[in-house]
Design an enzyme around this catalytic site. Structure first.
Site, PDB file in Angstrom:
ATOM      1  N   GLY A  45       0.442  -1.390   0.125  1.00  0.00           N
ATOM      2  CA  GLY A  45      -0.105  -0.015  -0.090  1.00  0.00           C
ATOM      3  C   GLY A  45       0.953   1.201   0.324  1.00  0.00           C
ATOM      4  N   GLU A 100       4.298   4.432   6.109  1.00  0.00           N
ATOM      5  CA  GLU A 100       2.628   3.433   5.746  1.00  0.00           C
ATOM      6  C   GLU A 100       1.573   4.199   5.558  1.00  0.00           C
ATOM      7  OE1 GLU A 100       1.442   0.438   5.996  1.00  0.00           O
ATOM      8  OE2 GLU A 100       0.441   0.261   8.074  1.00  0.00           O
ATOM      9  N   ASP A 101       0.859   3.366   4.743  1.00  0.00           N
ATOM     10  CA  ASP A 101      -0.321   4.166   4.088  1.00  0.00           C
ATOM     11  C   ASP A 101      -1.462   4.653   5.231  1.00  0.00           C
ATOM     12  OD1 ASP A 101      -0.968   1.703   4.190  1.00  0.00           O
ATOM     13  OD2 ASP A 101      -1.031   0.664   2.396  1.00  0.00           O
ATOM     14  N   ASP A 104      -4.709   1.746  10.717  1.00  0.00           N
ATOM     15  CA  ASP A 104      -5.744   1.358  11.300  1.00  0.00           C
ATOM     16  C   ASP A 104      -5.922   1.022  12.518  1.00  0.00           C
ATOM     17  OD1 ASP A 104      -8.294  -0.130  11.982  1.00  0.00           O
ATOM     18  OD2 ASP A 104      -8.531  -0.722   9.965  1.00  0.00           O
ATOM     19  N   LYS A 132      -6.738   6.288  10.757  1.00  0.00           N
ATOM     20  CA  LYS A 132      -8.239   6.366  10.583  1.00  0.00           C
ATOM     21  C   LYS A 132      -8.877   6.455  12.548  1.00  0.00           C
ATOM     22  CE  LYS A 132      -9.914   2.259   7.713  1.00  0.00           C
ATOM     23  NZ  LYS A 132     -10.424   1.497   7.650  1.00  0.00           N
ATOM     24  N   PHE A 154     -13.621   2.025   5.048  1.00  0.00           N
ATOM     25  CA  PHE A 154     -12.782   1.417   4.047  1.00  0.00           C
ATOM     26  C   PHE A 154     -12.641   2.232   3.010  1.00  0.00           C
ATOM     27  CE2 PHE A 154     -11.278  -1.293   1.893  1.00  0.00           C
ATOM     28  CZ  PHE A 154     -10.345  -2.102   2.718  1.00  0.00           C
ATOM     29  N   VAL A 155     -11.487   2.615   2.654  1.00  0.00           N
ATOM     30  CA  VAL A 155     -11.040   3.661   2.276  1.00  0.00           C
ATOM     31  C   VAL A 155      -9.734   3.218   0.326  1.00  0.00           C
ATOM     32  CG1 VAL A 155     -11.345   5.428   3.729  1.00  0.00           C
ATOM     33  CG2 VAL A 155      -9.106   4.545   3.776  1.00  0.00           C
ATOM     34  N   ARG A 167      -5.859   0.672  -6.811  1.00  0.00           N
ATOM     35  CA  ARG A 167      -4.251   1.131  -6.252  1.00  0.00           C
ATOM     36  C   ARG A 167      -4.230   2.372  -6.434  1.00  0.00           C
ATOM     37  NH1 ARG A 167      -1.888  -1.741  -1.911  1.00  0.00           N
ATOM     38  NH2 ARG A 167      -1.940  -4.533  -2.658  1.00  0.00           N
TER      39      ARG A 167
HETATM   40  P1  IMP Z   1      -3.230  -2.074  10.956  1.00  0.00           P
HETATM   41  O1  IMP Z   1      -3.172  -3.440  11.362  1.00  0.00           O
HETATM   42  O2  IMP Z   1      -5.386  -2.358  11.541  1.00  0.00           O
HETATM   43  O3  IMP Z   1      -3.695  -0.224  11.178  1.00  0.00           O
HETATM   44  O4  IMP Z   1      -4.113  -2.387   9.179  1.00  0.00           O
HETATM   45  C1  IMP Z   1      -3.004  -1.719   8.582  1.00  0.00           C
HETATM   46  C2  IMP Z   1      -3.423  -1.885   6.900  1.00  0.00           C
HETATM   47  O5  IMP Z   1      -4.266  -2.640   6.929  1.00  0.00           O
HETATM   48  C3  IMP Z   1      -2.623  -0.603   6.412  1.00  0.00           C
HETATM   49  O6  IMP Z   1      -1.526  -0.630   6.577  1.00  0.00           O
HETATM   50  C4  IMP Z   1      -3.632  -1.289   4.619  1.00  0.00           C
HETATM   51  O7  IMP Z   1      -2.845  -2.118   4.408  1.00  0.00           O
HETATM   52  C5  IMP Z   1      -4.525  -2.050   5.780  1.00  0.00           C
HETATM   53  N1  IMP Z   1      -5.445  -1.001   5.720  1.00  0.00           N
HETATM   54  C6  IMP Z   1      -6.441  -0.372   7.436  1.00  0.00           C
HETATM   55  N2  IMP Z   1      -7.912  -0.228   6.681  1.00  0.00           N
HETATM   56  C7  IMP Z   1      -7.801   0.334   5.777  1.00  0.00           C
HETATM   57  C8  IMP Z   1      -8.867   0.442   4.369  1.00  0.00           C
HETATM   58  O8  IMP Z   1      -9.535   1.434   5.174  1.00  0.00           O
HETATM   59  N3  IMP Z   1      -8.307   0.011   3.651  1.00  0.00           N
HETATM   60  C9  IMP Z   1      -7.166  -0.009   2.850  1.00  0.00           C
HETATM   61  N4  IMP Z   1      -7.051  -0.870   3.312  1.00  0.00           N
HETATM   62  C10 IMP Z   1      -6.677  -0.384   4.610  1.00  0.00           C
END
Ligand code: IMP
Length: 181
Positions: A45, A100-101, A104, A132, A154-155, A167
């Protein structure tokens, strides 16, 4: 540009993104003069964000890539992080900036920070293009540099996918729920 039919609304336009990335680049350039930081991209991402961010950083810096899987093709974080591709760079004594993209739950990053600390990095900071806003619980890590806050939806776009799609959208938008439910 026409809005993709699967997108409910645009959160960050191309112009918004340009402004965000140049601000982040300026902040990092100010903090990392003479430190030759290693920007670690979390694939897939963050690859588009990193490509733009590197060009907005005006001090010497290097880049390397890691791939982890935490999502599969679903929409909820599993909390299970698996290294799919590791760094090629020895990070002992290096100043590492993890790019990081989207942050969450933060589970992915909190795992990565622990891992890279264990390898002897001199410092580790996080630049998150987006964070987020989740009501009721805090993320597992706090990024040092934040591009933008996005709502708990969800984005996709600007590197962010759903099942490897979207993407390539040049903006960040909310995916219509009927596409993934
Ligand atoms: P985390 O471990 O919950 O912080 O998740 C992080 C990863 O989940 C990000 O690097 C994304 O690859 C993916 N992710 C989380 N939310 C989204 C979203 O809304 N759209 C697309 N990918 C997401």
């Amino acid at each position: 540009m026409d809005l993709h039919p699967d997108i409910e609304r645009v959160l960050l336009s191309e112009d918004d993104i340009k402004g965000i990335v140049s601000r982040l680049g300026a902040e990092i350039s100010r903090d990392y003069a003479d430190k030759n930081p290693l920007v670690v991209t979390v694939l897939r991402g963050a690859f588009i964000f990193t490509a733009d961010l590197m060009r907005a950083i005006t001090v010497p810096c290097a880049v390397d890539f890691m791939a982890v899987s935490s999502y599969g093709s679903g929409v909820k974080s599993s909390g299970v992080v698996r290294i799919v591709k590791d760094l090629d760079t020895n990070i002992e004594g290096r100043h590492v900036i993890i790019a990081e993209d989207i942050l969450d739950s933060g589970l992915t990053l909190s795992y990565l920070v622990g891992l890279l600390k264990g390898r002897g990095a001199a410092s580790i900071r996080i630049v998150a293009f987006s964070v987020k806003d989740i009501e009721g619980h805090a993320a597992a890590v706090v990024p040092n540099y934040v591009g933008a806050h996005v709502p708990d939806a969800f984005v996709v776009g600007y590197g962010l996918d759903f099942a490897e799609r979207y993407r390539n959208l040049p903006y960040v938008g909310v995916l219509k729920p009927e596409v993934y439910s």
